[in-house]
Design a protein around this motif. Structure first.
Motif, PDB file in Angstrom:
ATOM      1  N   GLU A  39       0.811  -1.202   0.000  1.00 44.40           N
ATOM      2  CA  GLU A  39       0.000   0.000   0.000  1.00 44.40           C
ATOM      3  C   GLU A  39       0.854   1.266   0.000  1.00 44.40           C
ATOM      4  O   GLU A  39       0.492   2.267  -0.588  1.00 44.40           O
ATOM      5  N   ALA A  40       1.997   1.184   0.678  1.00 39.84           N
ATOM      6  CA  ALA A  40       2.855   2.362   0.789  1.00 39.84           C
ATOM      7  C   ALA A  40       3.627   2.641  -0.493  1.00 39.84           C
ATOM      8  O   ALA A  40       4.114   3.740  -0.698  1.00 39.84           O
ATOM      9  N   ALA A  41       3.748   1.627  -1.334  1.00 44.05           N
ATOM     10  CA  ALA A  41       4.585   1.772  -2.528  1.00 44.05           C
ATOM     11  C   ALA A  41       3.840   2.482  -3.648  1.00 44.05           C
ATOM     12  O   ALA A  41       3.563   1.902  -4.697  1.00 44.05           O
ATOM     13  N   TYR A  42       3.477   3.734  -3.433  1.00 42.60           N
ATOM     14  CA  TYR A  42       2.833   4.518  -4.485  1.00 42.60           C
ATOM     15  C   TYR A  42       3.894   4.872  -5.529  1.00 42.60           C
ATOM     16  O   TYR A  42       5.025   5.228  -5.179  1.00 42.60           O
ATOM     17  N   PRO A  43       3.564   4.768  -6.825  1.00 45.57           N
ATOM     18  CA  PRO A  43       4.597   4.840  -7.868  1.00 45.57           C
ATOM     19  C   PRO A  43       5.080   6.242  -8.236  1.00 45.57           C
ATOM     20  O   PRO A  43       5.513   6.456  -9.367  1.00 45.57           O
ATOM     21  N   CYS A  44       5.013   7.202  -7.326  1.00 43.74           N
ATOM     22  CA  CYS A  44       5.464   8.565  -7.630  1.00 43.74           C
ATOM     23  C   CYS A  44       6.240   9.110  -6.443  1.00 43.74           C
ATOM     24  O   CYS A  44       5.768   9.025  -5.314  1.00 43.74           O
ATOM     25  N   GLN A  45       7.394   9.683  -6.702  1.00 41.10           N
ATOM     26  CA  GLN A  45       8.127  10.343  -5.624  1.00 41.10           C
ATOM     27  C   GLN A  45       7.417  11.630  -5.213  1.00 41.10           C
ATOM     28  O   GLN A  45       7.447  12.031  -4.058  1.00 41.10           O
ATOM     29  N   THR A  46       6.758  12.269  -6.197  1.00 41.47           N
ATOM     30  CA  THR A  46       6.018  13.510  -5.938  1.00 41.47           C
ATOM     31  C   THR A  46       4.693  13.469  -6.696  1.00 41.47           C
ATOM     32  O   THR A  46       4.649  13.080  -7.860  1.00 41.47           O
ATOM     33  N   VAL A  47       3.631  13.849  -6.033  1.00 41.09           N
ATOM     34  CA  VAL A  47       2.327  13.992  -6.684  1.00 41.09           C
ATOM     35  C   VAL A  47       2.017  15.479  -6.769  1.00 41.09           C
ATOM     36  O   VAL A  47       2.080  16.199  -5.767  1.00 41.09           O
ATOM     37  N   ARG A  48       1.699  15.924  -7.962  1.00 41.54           N
ATOM     38  CA  ARG A  48       1.348  17.330  -8.176  1.00 41.54           C
ATOM     39  C   ARG A  48      -0.157  17.462  -8.141  1.00 41.54           C
ATOM     40  O   ARG A  48      -0.862  16.875  -8.971  1.00 41.54           O
ATOM     41  N   LEU A  49      -0.668  18.190  -7.155  1.00 40.77           N
ATOM     42  CA  LEU A  49      -2.105  18.444  -7.033  1.00 40.77           C
ATOM     43  C   LEU A  49      -2.361  19.843  -7.576  1.00 40.77           C
ATOM     44  O   LEU A  49      -2.053  20.840  -6.931  1.00 40.77           O
ATOM     45  N   VAL A  50      -2.904  19.908  -8.771  1.00 32.36           N
ATOM     46  CA  VAL A  50      -3.086  21.181  -9.468  1.00 32.36           C
ATOM     47  C   VAL A  50      -4.364  21.866  -9.023  1.00 32.36           C
ATOM     48  O   VAL A  50      -5.443  21.274  -9.033  1.00 32.36           O
TER      49      VAL A  50
END
Length: 338
Positions: A39-50
């Motif tokens: 569950e913790a292994a989300y595939p993005c180092q950074t998520v951009r919330l526009v």
């Protein structure tokens, strides 16, 4: 078998049982740990919330309320990126054209998703270009005026505008926004001669009303919360079906003599259409978890929102129902993009 040997056999069986239970428990815990790790292994180092509007407006405020919790839940950094302009169309299209990898999301609203498609010739339809993740908030608007306006109620404001046709104007967060459409419906219902002045977001519109440049405006309870507490503006009515929990003494537009006048601003998270379902579901789960946090729920309630958490399917169904509603509001009001 002697009692002594029986006792030894029972003890051995108990030790074996304990070992087996321990092994089973260990496997179960390992499975839980593996699940938690997955569950913790989300595939993005950074998520951009526009946020497709400038800083300071309701969309920006809500994005910054949920971003820290999403960052914690996803195990990655979530940053709020303001991409304002063209009544939210620039930021909305940017997300719709982004790579569908779960690393770029939109904190959108009814303006950008279901209203603008009735007013602009868009390069991309946000309904087909974006996948709903989950709703964040839904808040009524407030009809408010600069303190210099000599009207204490909505009916008195109508009389004032009618007494001086063409003299008064109203501000909105942008052409096609619910704030704009609320003003157009007010004009239509009471046959008012009042000029619409669109801004690039709620914050600059509010600044000019506070400065006395524009006398009248509609804005969300969220964006107005600090000014309502300080008394720097005068609120006359709200646009919800019921009185706002945060403003229980303020009448609704319906109570103030505008039958059927119900408008709410809703906000939600979206991702590009081709984003894998597993990532959409993960974002939905994390978003709902954030909305259930006591501190976040308290902030949203204080800003006038009701609880709107739910599944992806529920949000999709809600949007389908919103499409004809806002198409009708645009047609009925005769609103155009200024």
């Amino acid at each position: 078998m002697s009692d002594r040997f029986k006792t030894r056999a029972i003890s051995a069986d108990r030790r074996t049982s304990h070992v087996l239970c321990g092994a089973v428990l260990g496997l179960a815990l390992a499975g839980v740990a593996a699940h938690a790790h997955a569950e913790a292994a989300y595939p993005c180092q950074t998520v951009r919330l526009v946020s497709p509007y400038p800083p300071g407006g309701t969309t920006d405020i809500l994005a910054r309320i949920v971003a820290p919790g999403l960052s914690k839940g996803l195990g990655t950094t979530v940053i709020v990126d303001n991409k304002g302009g063209a009544s939210g169309n620039i930021g909305t299209e940017f997300v719709a054209r982004s790579k569908p990898d779960g690393c770029t999301a939109l904190l959108g609203n009814n303006t950008g998703i279901v209203i603008n498609r009735n007013l602009y010739k868009l390069k991309l339809d946000p309904v087909t270009g974006l996948a709903p993740v989950g709703m964040v908030a839904s808040v009524p608007l407030v009809l408010y005026v600069n303190q210099a306006v000599p009207a204490q109620t909505a009916p008195k404001l109508v009389e004032l505008i009618k007494s001086s046709p063409g003299k008064y104007s109203y501000a909105s967060a942008g052409s096609g926004s619910p704030q704009h459409l609320a003003g157009e419906l007010m004009k239509l219902d009471k046959h008012l001669d009042m000029l619409h002045v669109p801004y690039r977001g709620a914050s600059p519109a509010l600044s000019d009303v506070l400065a006395g440049q524009i006398p009248i405006a509609f804005e969300t309870t969220t964006a107005l919360a600090p000014q309502l507490k300080s008394g720097r503006i005068r609120a006359l009515a709200t646009t919800g079906a019921q009185r706002a929990r945060t403003l229980p003494d303020l009448p609704t537009m319906q109570e103030a003599g505008f039958p059927g006048f119900v408008i709410e601003n809703w906000y939600g998270v979206f991702v590009p259409t081709e984003t894998p379902k597993a990532l959409v579901d993960r974002l939905n789960a994390e978003l709902n978890r954030v909305l259930r946090e006591a501190s976040v729920a308290a902030k949203l309630a204080e800003l006038g929102s009701r609880d709107v958490s739910g599944s992806v399917a529920q949000f999709q169904s809600f949007i389908r129902k919103e499409l004809p509603l806002w198409e009708s509001v645009v047609k009925r009001s005769g609103a155009t993009v200024d």
